[in-house]
Design a protein around this motif. Structure first.
Motif, mmCIF file in Angstrom:
data_model
loop_
_atom_site.group_PDB
_atom_site.id
_atom_site.type_symbol
_atom_site.label_atom_id
_atom_site.label_comp_id
_atom_site.label_asym_id
_atom_site.label_seq_id
_atom_site.Cartn_x
_atom_site.Cartn_y
_atom_site.Cartn_z
ATOM 1 N N ILE A 207 -10.878 -5.540 7.609
ATOM 2 C CA ILE A 207 -9.361 -5.835 7.635
ATOM 3 C C ILE A 207 -8.978 -6.859 8.122
ATOM 4 O O ILE A 207 -7.996 -7.560 7.671
ATOM 5 C CB ILE A 207 -8.941 -4.604 8.558
ATOM 6 N N TYR A 208 -9.649 -7.513 9.060
ATOM 7 C CA TYR A 208 -9.111 -8.934 10.013
ATOM 8 C C TYR A 208 -9.253 -9.924 8.969
ATOM 9 O O TYR A 208 -8.368 -10.698 8.828
ATOM 10 C CB TYR A 208 -9.955 -8.770 11.163
ATOM 11 N N GLU A 209 -10.316 -10.046 8.521
ATOM 12 C CA GLU A 209 -10.834 -11.282 7.506
ATOM 13 C C GLU A 209 -9.955 -11.262 6.375
ATOM 14 O O GLU A 209 -9.367 -12.115 6.019
ATOM 15 C CB GLU A 209 -12.198 -11.114 6.960
ATOM 16 N N LYS A 210 -9.548 -9.994 5.769
ATOM 17 C CA LYS A 210 -8.621 -9.852 4.520
ATOM 18 C C LYS A 210 -7.141 -10.213 4.890
ATOM 19 O O LYS A 210 -6.666 -11.100 4.323
ATOM 20 C CB LYS A 210 -8.528 -8.252 4.143
ATOM 21 N N LEU A 211 -6.643 -9.814 6.152
ATOM 22 C CA LEU A 211 -5.381 -10.253 6.706
ATOM 23 C C LEU A 211 -5.280 -11.687 6.861
ATOM 24 O O LEU A 211 -4.356 -12.511 6.362
ATOM 25 C CB LEU A 211 -5.205 -9.507 8.011
ATOM 26 N N LEU A 212 -6.438 -12.347 7.353
ATOM 27 C CA LEU A 212 -6.422 -13.741 7.569
ATOM 28 C C LEU A 212 -6.374 -14.627 6.258
ATOM 29 O O LEU A 212 -5.836 -15.839 6.138
ATOM 30 C CB LEU A 212 -7.662 -14.251 8.368
ATOM 31 N N ARG A 213 -6.763 -13.899 5.051
ATOM 32 C CA ARG A 213 -6.605 -14.830 3.906
ATOM 33 C C ARG A 213 -5.347 -14.405 3.219
ATOM 34 O O ARG A 213 -5.245 -15.045 2.282
ATOM 35 C CB ARG A 213 -7.785 -14.127 2.787
ATOM 36 N N SER A 214 -4.576 -13.623 4.076
ATOM 37 C CA SER A 214 -3.246 -13.470 3.355
ATOM 38 C C SER A 214 -1.963 -14.267 4.032
ATOM 39 O O SER A 214 -2.108 -14.332 5.142
ATOM 40 C CB SER A 214 -2.859 -11.843 3.190
ATOM 41 N N PRO A 215 -1.062 -14.426 3.350
ATOM 42 C CA PRO A 215 0.157 -15.191 4.063
ATOM 43 C C PRO A 215 0.592 -14.149 5.062
ATOM 44 O O PRO A 215 1.014 -13.143 4.647
ATOM 45 C CB PRO A 215 0.941 -15.620 3.225
ATOM 46 N N ARG A 216 1.052 -14.659 6.233
ATOM 47 C CA ARG A 216 1.867 -14.151 7.053
ATOM 48 C C ARG A 216 3.452 -13.820 6.738
ATOM 49 O O ARG A 216 3.792 -14.778 6.473
ATOM 50 C CB ARG A 216 1.595 -14.462 8.595
ATOM 51 N N ILE A 217 3.977 -12.590 6.862
ATOM 52 C CA ILE A 217 5.423 -12.575 6.447
ATOM 53 C C ILE A 217 6.185 -13.176 7.474
ATOM 54 O O ILE A 217 7.091 -13.899 7.308
ATOM 55 C CB ILE A 217 5.684 -11.051 6.373
ATOM 56 N N GLN B 16 -3.779 -3.234 15.622
ATOM 57 C CA GLN B 16 -2.353 -2.975 15.609
ATOM 58 C C GLN B 16 -1.239 -3.643 16.288
ATOM 59 O O GLN B 16 -0.161 -3.567 15.643
ATOM 60 C CB GLN B 16 -2.577 -1.542 16.877
ATOM 61 N N GLN B 17 -1.702 -4.670 17.125
ATOM 62 C CA GLN B 17 -0.747 -5.617 17.348
ATOM 63 C C GLN B 17 -0.489 -6.887 16.497
ATOM 64 O O GLN B 17 0.525 -7.251 16.300
ATOM 65 C CB GLN B 17 -1.411 -6.301 18.652
ATOM 66 N N ILE B 18 -1.476 -7.108 15.616
ATOM 67 C CA ILE B 18 -1.367 -8.157 14.653
ATOM 68 C C ILE B 18 -0.798 -7.797 13.263
ATOM 69 O O ILE B 18 -0.254 -8.318 12.367
ATOM 70 C CB ILE B 18 -2.542 -9.179 14.589
ATOM 71 N N ALA B 19 -1.078 -6.594 13.034
ATOM 72 C CA ALA B 19 -0.453 -5.960 11.553
ATOM 73 C C ALA B 19 0.797 -6.262 11.229
ATOM 74 O O ALA B 19 1.179 -6.564 10.185
ATOM 75 C CB ALA B 19 -0.992 -4.593 11.343
ATOM 76 N N PRO B 20 1.682 -5.882 12.199
ATOM 77 C CA PRO B 20 3.357 -6.266 12.042
ATOM 78 C C PRO B 20 3.491 -7.649 11.387
ATOM 79 O O PRO B 20 4.501 -7.985 10.799
ATOM 80 C CB PRO B 20 3.946 -6.010 13.459
ATOM 81 N N ASP B 21 2.750 -8.514 11.835
ATOM 82 C CA ASP B 21 2.745 -10.140 11.102
ATOM 83 C C ASP B 21 2.563 -9.971 9.563
ATOM 84 O O ASP B 21 3.110 -11.149 9.143
ATOM 85 C CB ASP B 21 1.787 -11.083 11.797
ATOM 86 N N TRP B 22 2.003 -9.140 9.079
ATOM 87 C CA TRP B 22 1.781 -8.986 7.504
ATOM 88 C C TRP B 22 2.967 -7.951 7.142
ATOM 89 O O TRP B 22 2.718 -7.425 5.783
ATOM 90 C CB TRP B 22 0.626 -8.701 7.257
ATOM 91 N N GLY B 23 3.846 -7.447 8.134
ATOM 92 C CA GLY B 23 4.630 -6.415 7.511
ATOM 93 C C GLY B 23 4.168 -5.060 7.634
ATOM 94 O O GLY B 23 4.874 -4.153 6.991
ATOM 95 N N ILE B 24 3.158 -4.760 8.257
ATOM 96 C CA ILE B 24 2.534 -3.536 8.130
ATOM 97 C C ILE B 24 2.980 -2.561 9.423
ATOM 98 O O ILE B 24 2.865 -3.128 10.572
ATOM 99 C CB ILE B 24 0.916 -3.360 8.146
ATOM 100 N N GLU B 25 3.355 -1.459 9.131
ATOM 101 C CA GLU B 25 3.961 -0.751 10.299
ATOM 102 C C GLU B 25 2.875 0.502 10.933
ATOM 103 O O GLU B 25 3.143 0.885 11.768
ATOM 104 C CB GLU B 25 5.326 0.217 9.892
ATOM 105 N N GLU B 26 1.955 0.567 10.024
ATOM 106 C CA GLU B 26 1.105 1.857 10.455
ATOM 107 C C GLU B 26 0.122 1.351 11.427
ATOM 108 O O GLU B 26 -0.002 0.170 11.772
ATOM 109 C CB GLU B 26 0.188 1.995 9.203
#
Length: 247
Positions: A184-194, A127-137
């Motif tokens: 979810i965590y591993e997929k986010l780390l493979r994606s660029p942070r907004i 919940q705390q790191i998801a906004p780094d990828w533009g996710i608000e949920e």
């Protein structure tokens, strides 16, 4: 890739269900703890969650009944309603080198602290790191839907987690909740942070402005230097040309 910032319940319901396909081990005997903790300690990233028997009376809450700790291939369902929170388990929860991934980690930790005091380290809250990828949920169900395109079933959430035996449906639900946090965590780390990209863009813009200022200063200095180096009669001639141009 860019992720959706939000997703509706209707969109989530249309997605395929996420299911843990590894080994599920129910831990409710003292002699199981050492081997479980040995396996968990060999991993750098594990999934984390808890379950509590729901209370349907206002102002009444129950103690945490289940602690789920998952590797990519094994999930351990530790029945805290049947056994104490062992020191070996606390060492896993306090080890900063083992990243424990969960959602609403603070709420889970508060429930565990009601059983024993310990110093938690190495926890990462989706919940705390998801906004780094533009996710608000914030809910795990919707985080999974956005990042993995899979929905997490919540059908067993309000079931009796203190029952004498956990049903296969409860076991699958509990294991999936912890395991999917790793996915979810591993997929986010493979994606660029907004946010990281925006920061990089801002820093580049600042560098460009600095270079522009330096160039302008150098040009000004070069003109001044050229003016000073000209003979007096040349300077007077140039000044006259400038005055004639202005007229």
């Amino acid at each position: 890739m860019a992720y959706l910032s939000t997703i509706t319940n209707e969109q989530t319901a249309e997605l395929p269900s996420a299911r843990f396909d590894g080994e599920i081990l129910v831990v409710e005997r003292e002699e199981q703890v050492a081997e479980v903790c040995r396996i968990l300690a060999s991993h750098k990233v594990i999934g984390f969650d808890t379950e509590t028997r729901p209370s349907f009376k206002a102002g009444v809450t129950n103690r945490v009944a289940l602690l789920q700790l998952s590797t990519p291939k094994q999930c351990f369902l530790i029945r805290l309603c049947r056994m104490k929170l062992h020191k070996e388990i606390l060492r896993i929860l306090s080890n900063p080198r083992i990243h424990k991934i969960g959602a609403d980690v603070a709420g889970d930790l508060r429930a565990l602290h009601q059983l024993r005091n310990f110093t938690e380290r190495g926890f990462i809250d989706l919940q705390q790191i998801a906004p780094d990828w533009g996710i608000e949920e914030k809910s795990l169900r919707k985080l999974s839907a956005i990042v993995l395109n899979e929905r997490v079933s919540k059908a067993q959430r309000l079931s009796n987690w203190e029952a004498s035996t956990l049903t296969p449906q409860q076991q699958m639900y509990a294991a999936t909740d912890a395991w999917v946090c790793i996915k979810i965590y591993e997929k986010l780390l493979r994606s660029p942070r907004i946010k990281a990209s925006q920061t990089a863009g801002t820093e580049q813009k600042a560098q460009d402005n600095e270079l522009k200022d330096v160039k302008q200063n150098n040009d000004t200095k070069q003109v001044a230097k050229l003016h000073i180096s000209l003979p007096l009669h040349k300077r007077a001639h140039n000044n006259n040309k400038s005055e004639n141009k202005e007229e």
